[in-house]
Design a protein around this motif. Structure first.
Motif, PDB file in Angstrom:
ATOM      1  N   ASP A 288     -32.372  19.218  -0.132  1.00  0.00           N
ATOM      2  CA  ASP A 288     -32.164  20.304  -1.087  1.00  0.00           C
ATOM      3  C   ASP A 288     -32.641  19.804  -2.451  1.00  0.00           C
ATOM      4  N   THR A 290     -31.827  20.620  -5.256  1.00  0.00           N
ATOM      5  CA  THR A 290     -30.726  20.448  -6.211  1.00  0.00           C
ATOM      6  C   THR A 290     -29.895  19.205  -5.901  1.00  0.00           C
ATOM      7  N   HIS A 291     -30.175  18.557  -4.769  1.00  0.00           N
ATOM      8  CA  HIS A 291     -29.558  17.275  -4.417  1.00  0.00           C
ATOM      9  C   HIS A 291     -30.688  16.309  -4.059  1.00  0.00           C
ATOM     10  N   ARG A 317     -29.641  26.865  -1.272  1.00  0.00           N
ATOM     11  CA  ARG A 317     -29.230  25.531  -1.684  1.00  0.00           C
ATOM     12  C   ARG A 317     -27.989  25.155  -0.876  1.00  0.00           C
TER      13      ARG A 317
END
Length: 459
Positions: A288, A290-291, A317
């Motif tokens: 992801d 966002t990670h 996400r």
């Protein structure tokens, strides 16, 4: 040598992408294009809707560089003359005799007469060619392999007259005359990268012409990253132009594609082999964005991507749509422990994704690096401020070109990192704007919901 006028003949497709593509490739090769014929914004806006533009270059070498790389160029001519009538054109052509008299004595040649928005009769074409008899060319007429090609282009306003009747030969808007410098060779790449002929593609694969235009906007730096790589459409074209590509996606199945026990090669690698660019695919990872695993920035020369925005696939996400604070997430045993674990995901709202993407680009790009991505917008409510408010400190808008679908369109956005200092990685906790206290709602916010409601007001 002072700059000279060149007549650019364009394909009638993606007209708003022309100037950004020209500027990107000229910057890549370290020269400038003079747009002095179109200093008025309204004139320039009207000009890109037409098949011809008159631009100033320092010489033929620059024209050949552009024609070898720009997807939208059909051909480039050294412009000798233009006019609203042939009398005007011939008068102007006689005034620049020094430009063409070197070809008079012993150069084989060919004349072509072409009409835009009108098919010219053979008789009219012959009469036009004979009207240039004052040039006194003494060389051989060679229709197959001439030393030079002299072209005459008649531009008609529309394919029909106002009363609905057919156009009349010679009743044109403007006529241009010049010497062919180079035919555009890059357009043939559209066939090379045709998605229908690709070994691996999916329902979100980018069409060949658009992926090539995106690759040109990146200037194909040494190392390029696609954070939403999907089936790899941008990887193949940027790699073909010389970049090394790293790709990631939240869904590894998109990158792998369908396979069997015999064929374990990921789909992106299979398609890359078709274009002989496997060695330029650095790696493919599932995570992801966002990670992300990036622990240091300033890595990439460019980031190019087509973020999922909900028409064919929505952005996701990691996380659950609804989290009960009074109880921990349930531990559901898997029926087959050998099957890979697929974590839960939740929607990723587009306006927040765009801001996060720009912040991530600022972190990961080298100084002067480029971020190139598509952004869908609602036609009736779009404003330029929609994109400006998404920018963060250190990032500057370079180009914004619309592919129009009527009620909505997607904009090819190019943003440059204009600072040299380091920035921390984004927190991915943004709400759609980089400006504190801003309450403007961009037209791309909640785009998925607007699309499926026919762009009516979202309740």
């Amino acid at each position: 040598m002072p700059p000279r006028d060149y007549l650019f003949v364009f394909a009638q497709a993606h007209d708003e992408f022309r100037i950004p593509e020209l500027q990107s490739i000229s910057e890549l090769h370290g020269f400038t294009i003079d747009f002095s014929h179109y200093t008025d914004p309204l004139v320039r806006k009207a000009a890109v809707k037409r098949p011809f533009m008159i631009l100033e270059l320092e010489g033929d070498a620059h024209a050949k560089l552009l024609a070898s790389r720009c997807i939208l160029i059909k051909s480039i001519y050294e412009l000798y003359a233009q006019g609203s009538t042939y009398d005007e054109l011939h008068e102007a052509n006689k005034g620049v005799r020094t430009r063409w008299e070197q070809y008079v004595s012993d150069t084989s040649f060919k004349f072509t007469v072409v009409g835009y928005n009108h098919r010219l009769s053979q008789r009219w074409q012959r009469n036009v060619i004979e009207s240039f008899s004052y040039m006194d060319f003494l060389g051989k007429i060679d229709m197959k392999d001439p030393d030079i090609v002299l072209g005459c282009f008649e531009e008609y306003e529309n394919d029909r007259r106002p009363d609905g009747s057919r156009n009349i030969d010679g009743v044109f808007r403007q006529v241009y005359f010049g010497r062919l410098v180079v035919e555009g060779t890059a357009r043939s790449l559209i066939r090379t990268f045709d998605v229908k002929k690709r070994n691996y593609f999916g329902n979100t694969s980018m069409e060949a012409e658009i992926s090539l235009l995106m690759a040109n906007q990146t200037q194909a730096g040494k190392l390029i990253y696609d954070p939403f790589i999907g089936t790899g459409s941008m990887a193949y074209t940027t790699a073909y132009f010389g970049a090394f590509v790293y790709g990631s996606d939240i869904d590894g199945r998109q990158m792998r594609g369908k396979g069997n026990s015999i064929c374990k090669t990921p789909g992106i690698i299979r398609a890359a082999a078709q274009y002989d660019v496997v060695s330029r695919i650095m790696d493919l990872c599932t995570f992801d964005v966002t990670h992300n695993p990036w622990r240091s920035g300033c890595l990439f020369d460019a980031i190019v991507t087509d973020p999922p925005y909900g028409v064919r696939a929505g952005a996701k996400r990691l996380g659950r749509k609804k989290v009960r604070e009074d109880r921990p997430p349930p531990q559901v045993p898997r029926a087959n422990p050998d099957e890979p674990y697929i974590p839960p995901t939740k929607p990723y709202e587009l306006s927040a994704l765009v801001v996060d993407l720009i912040l991530l680009a600022r972190y990961l790009l080298k100084p002067h690096g480029l971020l190139v991505f598509f952004l869908p917008t609602v036609t009736d409510s779009y404003e330029e401020v929609d994109i400006i408010l998404s920018l963060c400190e250190g990032m500057e808008l370079v180009a914004n070109s619309l592919q129009d679908f009527g009620t909505w369109g997607r904009r090819l956005i190019t943003i440059r990192k204009i600072v040299t200092n380091d920035y921390p990685p984004p927190t991915f906790e943004t709400v759609g704007s980089c400006r504190e206290g801003d309450d403007h709602t961009p037209s791309h916010k909640d785009f998925r919901e607007k699309y499926f409601q026919g762009f009516k007001a979202v309740e």
